[in-house]
Motif scaffolding. Structure first.
Motif, PDB file in Angstrom:
ATOM      1  N   ALA A 161      63.386  56.536   7.529  1.00 58.66           N
ATOM      2  CA  ALA A 161      64.191  55.395   7.459  1.00 58.66           C
ATOM      3  C   ALA A 161      63.548  54.211   7.216  1.00 58.66           C
ATOM      4  CB  ALA A 161      65.326  55.468   8.542  1.00 58.66           C
ATOM      5  N   ALA A 162      62.401  54.270   7.952  1.00 62.50           N
ATOM      6  CA  ALA A 162      61.829  52.828   7.971  1.00 62.50           C
ATOM      7  C   ALA A 162      60.956  52.817   6.651  1.00 62.50           C
ATOM      8  CB  ALA A 162      60.559  52.615   9.094  1.00 62.50           C
ATOM      9  N   GLU A 183      63.884  51.718   4.173  1.00 65.91           N
ATOM     10  CA  GLU A 183      63.878  50.345   4.448  1.00 65.91           C
ATOM     11  C   GLU A 183      62.970  49.345   3.493  1.00 65.91           C
ATOM     12  OE1 GLU A 183      64.213  49.092   8.696  1.00 65.91           O
ATOM     13  OE2 GLU A 183      65.111  51.280   9.075  1.00 65.91           O
ATOM     14  N   GLN A 184      61.766  49.740   3.617  1.00 59.07           N
ATOM     15  CA  GLN A 184      60.749  48.805   3.223  1.00 59.07           C
ATOM     16  C   GLN A 184      60.814  48.902   1.659  1.00 59.07           C
ATOM     17  OE1 GLN A 184      58.137  47.041   4.301  1.00 59.07           O
ATOM     18  NE2 GLN A 184      59.293  47.351   6.295  1.00 59.07           N
ATOM     19  N   ALA A 216      69.294  51.359   1.130  1.00 59.89           N
ATOM     20  CA  ALA A 216      70.476  51.342   2.218  1.00 59.89           C
ATOM     21  C   ALA A 216      70.455  52.618   2.955  1.00 59.89           C
ATOM     22  CB  ALA A 216      71.708  50.932   1.617  1.00 59.89           C
TER      23      ALA A 216
END
Length: 335
Positions: A136-137, A140-141, A145
């Motif tokens: 998920a990180a 995000e980068q 979404a």
């Protein structure tokens, strides 16, 4: 399903995956992030629409959790299961609290984390060499979404020795509780003491029996044998066998205990009631409980010794003998 493993773990993987329809595993990299990227690259020729990335250290995921993640991918390029943080959070340093961290909006991330395949592969390629702790990180980068769906407390990550112990207990199952009961009677005879719970109790009579006539231990022995459907004390120690003439009844109880443990049982509790007008049991109750606990090799708080009379009724009321009844509770893990 594609597994990414450390090359040194190949033998363990082959043993664990035997009989399962799994493809050739992919060798991982020096970090989790590298390993995921290598796994995604291996899947690239198949060009799947969606991918779920799951930590093998979370073995207790369920179908409902997977469905929630996949359903969320109909509307978002990424989705992860998560649990809201309910504990108060503290930021600490040098063993002291520096400040309290607001927990509003904080979640504990779990896996499997789901993504549109092409998007997360591109995101991982772009993040190569960075130190990000989950997929998920990485998403995000890349500006993707990522939706949050309900996680599950059971979906615990196995990290510590305590985690392993909890996982082993869960795999073993809740177990089975069995309750056995026993009852015994011995008449009075000439003598100056009776043996109860393996202790000599001064009295104006003795108890008649082939062994030491410990009516209390005989009842408890039968209760334990009942928990494993192993018959009664007479089956194991026949009163016609001269070997048991005058025998210490602790031998009988220890034997029943050994049989219970050999079958995977743990003695949870024993409740013993001695029925007589005399001798008085109260002054000896604590010592009796301690001795029984010692024979059973359990804590004394797991042994209850009680006494009652029959208000002058029946053979015990007429002081012709002593009766005892016992109940034993045994747990069989994973039975």
């Amino acid at each position: 399903v594609l597994a990414v493993i450390h090359p040194d773990d190949r033998l363990y993987y082959d043993a664990a995956a035997a009989g399962l329809a799994l493809g050739e595993p992919v060798a991982g990299g020096p970090s989790r992030q590298d390993s995921v990227r290598l796994g995604l690259e291996a899947l690239a020729p198949l060009a799947p629409r969606l991918v779920l990335i799951h930590d093998g250290a979370r073995p207790f995921l369920d179908a409902g959790l997977i469905s929630r993640v996949v359903t969320a991918l109909d509307h978002h390029p990424g989705a992860i299961p998560a649990l809201a943080v309910h504990d108060t959070l503290k930021l600490g340093g040098n063993g002291l609290i520096e400040r309290t961290v607001p927990r509003d909006g904080l979640y504990r991330a779990q896996t499997p984390q789901g993504f549109h395949f092409a998007a997360i592969l591109e995101a991982h390629r772009a993040a190569a060499g960075r130190q990000l702790t989950d997929d998920a990180a990485v998403a995000e980068q890349a500006g993707l979404a990522v939706a949050l769906v309900a996680g599950a407390e059971e979906n615990r990550k196995i990290t510590t020795r305590d985690d392993l112990d909890r996982a082993a207990a869960r795999l073993a199952g809740v177990g089975e509780i069995r309750v056995g009961s026993g009852f015994d009677v011995h008449r009075f005879t000439t003598g100056d003491r009776v043996i109860l719970c393996n202790l000599p109790i001064p009295h104006d009579a003795g108890l008649e029996g082939h062994s030491d006539a410990d009516v209390a231990l005989h009842a408890l022995t039968d209760a334990l044998l009942g928990c494993i459907a192993a018959g009664d004390i007479g089956r194991h120690f026949p009163p016609t066998d001269p070997r048991w003439k005058g025998c210490d009844s602790a031998v009988f109880l220890a034997h029943a205990t050994t049989l219970v443990r050999a079958l995977g049982g743990t003695i949870q509790f024993c409740d013993l009631t001695i029925i007589c007008e005399r001798p008085k049991i109260g002054p000896h109750r604590s010592a009796m409980a301690a001795r029984v606990a010692d024979i059973l090799q359990i804590d004394q708080h797991r042994v209850s010794i009680k006494a009652t009379t029959t208000e002058g009724l029946g053979f015990t009321g007429r002081r012709e003998g002593i009766a005892a009844q016992a109940t034993a509770t045994v747990k069989f893990q994973g039975a």
